[in-house]
Design an enzyme around this catalytic site. Structure first.
Site, PDB file in Angstrom:
ATOM      1  N   SER A 211       0.839  -1.212   0.000  1.00  0.00           N
ATOM      2  CA  SER A 211       0.000   0.000   0.000  1.00  0.00           C
ATOM      3  C   SER A 211       0.868   1.254   0.000  1.00  0.00           C
ATOM      4  CB  SER A 211      -0.866   0.026   1.263  1.00  0.00           C
ATOM      5  OG  SER A 211      -1.602   1.239   1.346  1.00  0.00           O
TER       6      SER A 211
ATOM      7  N   TYR B  25      -2.112  -0.655  10.279  1.00  0.00           N
ATOM      8  CA  TYR B  25      -2.162  -0.990   8.851  1.00  0.00           C
ATOM      9  C   TYR B  25      -0.909  -0.471   8.145  1.00  0.00           C
ATOM     10  CZ  TYR B  25      -4.195  -0.968   4.089  1.00  0.00           C
ATOM     11  OH  TYR B  25      -4.441  -1.147   2.758  1.00  0.00           O
TER      12      TYR B  25
HETATM   13  N1  LIG Z   1      -8.765  -0.096  -1.465  1.00  0.00           N
HETATM   14  C1  LIG Z   1      -7.646   0.606  -1.259  1.00  0.00           C
HETATM   15  O1  LIG Z   1      -7.613   1.863  -1.342  1.00  0.00           O
HETATM   16  C2  LIG Z   1      -6.360  -0.099  -0.940  1.00  0.00           C
HETATM   17  C3  LIG Z   1      -5.183   0.668  -0.921  1.00  0.00           C
HETATM   18  C4  LIG Z   1      -3.972   0.037  -0.638  1.00  0.00           C
HETATM   19  C5  LIG Z   1      -3.943  -1.320  -0.386  1.00  0.00           C
HETATM   20  N2  LIG Z   1      -5.102  -2.042  -0.385  1.00  0.00           N
HETATM   21  C6  LIG Z   1      -5.013  -3.471  -0.088  1.00  0.00           C
HETATM   22  O2  LIG Z   1      -5.636  -4.203  -1.112  1.00  0.00           O
HETATM   23  C7  LIG Z   1      -6.051  -5.459  -0.589  1.00  0.00           C
HETATM   24  C8  LIG Z   1      -7.491  -5.720  -1.002  1.00  0.00           C
HETATM   25  O3  LIG Z   1      -8.321  -4.752  -0.385  1.00  0.00           O
HETATM   26  P1  LIG Z   1      -9.639  -4.173  -1.099  1.00  0.00           P
HETATM   27  O4  LIG Z   1      -9.500  -2.713  -1.139  1.00  0.00           O
HETATM   28  O5  LIG Z   1      -9.934  -4.903  -2.315  1.00  0.00           O
HETATM   29  O6  LIG Z   1     -10.723  -4.457   0.049  1.00  0.00           O
HETATM   30  P2  LIG Z   1     -11.890  -5.527   0.157  1.00  0.00           P
HETATM   31  O7  LIG Z   1     -12.811  -5.406  -1.001  1.00  0.00           O
HETATM   32  O8  LIG Z   1     -12.441  -5.398   1.516  1.00  0.00           O
HETATM   33  O9  LIG Z   1     -11.126  -6.904   0.004  1.00  0.00           O
HETATM   34  C9  LIG Z   1     -10.417  -7.488   1.058  1.00  0.00           C
HETATM   35  C10 LIG Z   1     -10.363  -8.970   0.784  1.00  0.00           C
HETATM   36  O10 LIG Z   1      -9.541  -9.586   1.776  1.00  0.00           O
HETATM   37  C11 LIG Z   1     -10.242 -10.684   2.322  1.00  0.00           C
HETATM   38  N3  LIG Z   1      -9.789 -10.895   3.682  1.00  0.00           N
HETATM   39  C12 LIG Z   1      -9.771 -10.029   4.723  1.00  0.00           C
HETATM   40  N4  LIG Z   1      -9.265 -10.621   5.810  1.00  0.00           N
HETATM   41  C13 LIG Z   1      -8.947 -11.887   5.448  1.00  0.00           C
HETATM   42  C14 LIG Z   1      -8.381 -12.996   6.122  1.00  0.00           C
HETATM   43  N5  LIG Z   1      -8.024 -12.940   7.419  1.00  0.00           N
HETATM   44  N6  LIG Z   1      -8.193 -14.141   5.432  1.00  0.00           N
HETATM   45  C15 LIG Z   1      -8.545 -14.224   4.141  1.00  0.00           C
HETATM   46  N7  LIG Z   1      -9.096 -13.227   3.447  1.00  0.00           N
HETATM   47  C16 LIG Z   1      -9.286 -12.068   4.105  1.00  0.00           C
HETATM   48  C17 LIG Z   1     -11.712 -10.337   2.200  1.00  0.00           C
HETATM   49  O11 LIG Z   1     -12.503 -11.507   2.078  1.00  0.00           O
HETATM   50  P3  LIG Z   1     -13.348 -12.193   3.235  1.00  0.00           P
HETATM   51  O12 LIG Z   1     -14.049 -11.114   3.984  1.00  0.00           O
HETATM   52  O13 LIG Z   1     -14.264 -13.099   2.461  1.00  0.00           O
HETATM   53  O14 LIG Z   1     -12.346 -12.939   4.044  1.00  0.00           O
HETATM   54  C18 LIG Z   1     -11.726  -9.620   0.859  1.00  0.00           C
HETATM   55  O15 LIG Z   1     -11.824 -10.557  -0.191  1.00  0.00           O
HETATM   56  C19 LIG Z   1      -5.835  -5.401   0.925  1.00  0.00           C
HETATM   57  O16 LIG Z   1      -4.618  -6.028   1.262  1.00  0.00           O
HETATM   58  C20 LIG Z   1      -5.724  -3.914   1.178  1.00  0.00           C
HETATM   59  O17 LIG Z   1      -4.979  -3.624   2.331  1.00  0.00           O
HETATM   60  C21 LIG Z   1      -6.310  -1.464  -0.654  1.00  0.00           C
END
Ligand SMILES: NC(=O)c1ccc[n+]([C@@H]2O[C@H](COP(=O)([O-])OP(=O)(O)OC[C@H]3O[C@@H](n4cnc5c(N)ncnc54)[C@H](OP(=O)(O)O)[C@@H]3O)[C@@H](O)[C@H]2O)c1
Length: 279
Positions: free
Chosen positions: A140, A153
């Site tokens: 991130s 985070y």
């Molecule tokens: N959106 C942003 O602005 C952003 C920016 C920088 C980095 N990121 C990173 O991108 C990644 C994806 O995030 P997103 O934005 O797409 O959010 P999201 O839609 O909430 O997706 C998060 C995913 O992670 C899964 N997850 C969470 N905890 C878990 C666990 N303990 N074991 C297995 N699966 C788990 C969730 O599935 P379940 O609930 O089904 O487990 C979901 O599929 C994350 O690592 C996040 O930190 C996001």
């Protein structure tokens, strides 16, 4: 030829957001993909929508037996593993360090750091045996600059960036590459989840974050466009494919330039203000 033709990939956190889009793109590019996450209904539905090239395994990435079984499923079903995307993760927590709950801190690290380490460990074993593979970690912008998310985070994502380099030099001589993608703000359900909204309702309302980011990022993001899950998936695809075959231990920031610096118009306006005050 499609860029992942014949390859087998695992994508964690593929039940929504960035991971779901990566899984979709990888299937479109010819890969057989195993989607993982904790929510079974969402995972089964997404895998079914992608057809016979996709399957789903319930997995909590902070539990080693789950991660081992996930990689085992991919190898048993498809005979190999070429790409591991360690994307799963939840939101951080906004308390000050002076009030931070140690258990909450440890829980965030167990998903974001231990979860990524376990993904590298188990995928890495298979890839070392094969003599090839590409691991892509989702880090991130918050791992590079403080103040863009909760400190748990932010700290965890900084660790993912360094774990990527450590694993890359560890596995490089075995033909296994390890890289990371660092998204800026991407409107997904993660923000509403952080605000306490139930997970599927949060996913469904992901677009409502767009307006918030537009206000928030106006003075910080040099290329001032909303970053989409497509943008992140495209970077993950490049790392996954043989187009990046000599690239390892690297991060690519898909953040509209935030990690490089402020928009020129913003710093020009500041310089004008300073000049006005001093002249
Ligand atoms: N959106 C942003 O602005 C952003 C920016 C920088 C980095 N990121 C990173 O991108 C990644 C994806 O995030 P997103 O934005 O797409 O959010 P999201 O839609 O909430 O997706 C998060 C995913 O992670 C899964 N997850 C969470 N905890 C878990 C666990 N303990 N074991 C297995 N699966 C788990 C969730 O599935 P379940 O609930 O089904 O487990 C979901 O599929 C994350 O690592 C996040 O930190 C996001």
């Amino acid at each position: 030829m499609k860029s992942l033709e014949g390859k087998v990939a695992v994508v964690t956190g593929a039940t929504s957001g960035i991971g779901a889009r990566i899984a979709e793109l990888f299937v479109a590019e010819g890969a057989r993909v195993v989607l993982a996450g904790r929510r079974e209904r969402e995972g089964e539905e997404r895998a079914a929508a992608l057809g016979s090239s996709a399957s789903f395994v319930r997995c909590d990435v902070s539990v080693e037996a789950d991660v081992e079984a996930l990689v085992g499923h991919a190898v048993e079903r498809h005979g190999r593993l070429d790409v591991m995307v360690n994307n799963a993760g939840g939101p951080g927590n906004m308390a000050s360090v002076t009030d931070f709950d140690a258990e909450v801190f440890a829980r965030t690290l167990s998903v974001h750091v231990t979860g990524v380490m376990l993904g590298i460990k188990h995928a890495g074993r298979q890839m070392v045996a094969q003599g090839s593979g590409s691991i892509v970690n989702v880090a991130s912008l918050a791992g590079k600059i403080a103040g863009w998310s909760g400190l748990d985070y932010s700290t965890a994502k900084a660790a993912v960036l360094h774990l990527t380099r450590c694993a890359a030099i560890d596995l490089g001589e075995h033909g296994v590459r390890v890289n990371s993608v660092s998204p800026g703000f991407v409107p997904t359900g993660i923000f509403a989840k952080g605000a306490g909204v139930e997970a599927s309702a949060a996913d469904a309302s992901a677009d409502s974050a767009v307006a918030v980011f537009e206000t928030l990022m106006k003075d910080s993001q040099p290329i001032f466009r909303t970053i989409s899950t497509d943008d992140i998936a495209a970077a993950a695809l490049w790392f996954a494919s043989d187009a990046s075959r000599l690239v390892t231990g690297q991060d690519v920031g898909v953040d509209g330039g935030v990690s490089a610096g402020r928009p020129a118009s913003v710093s020009r306006a500041d310089r004008e203000r300073i000049r006005g005050l001093l002249s």
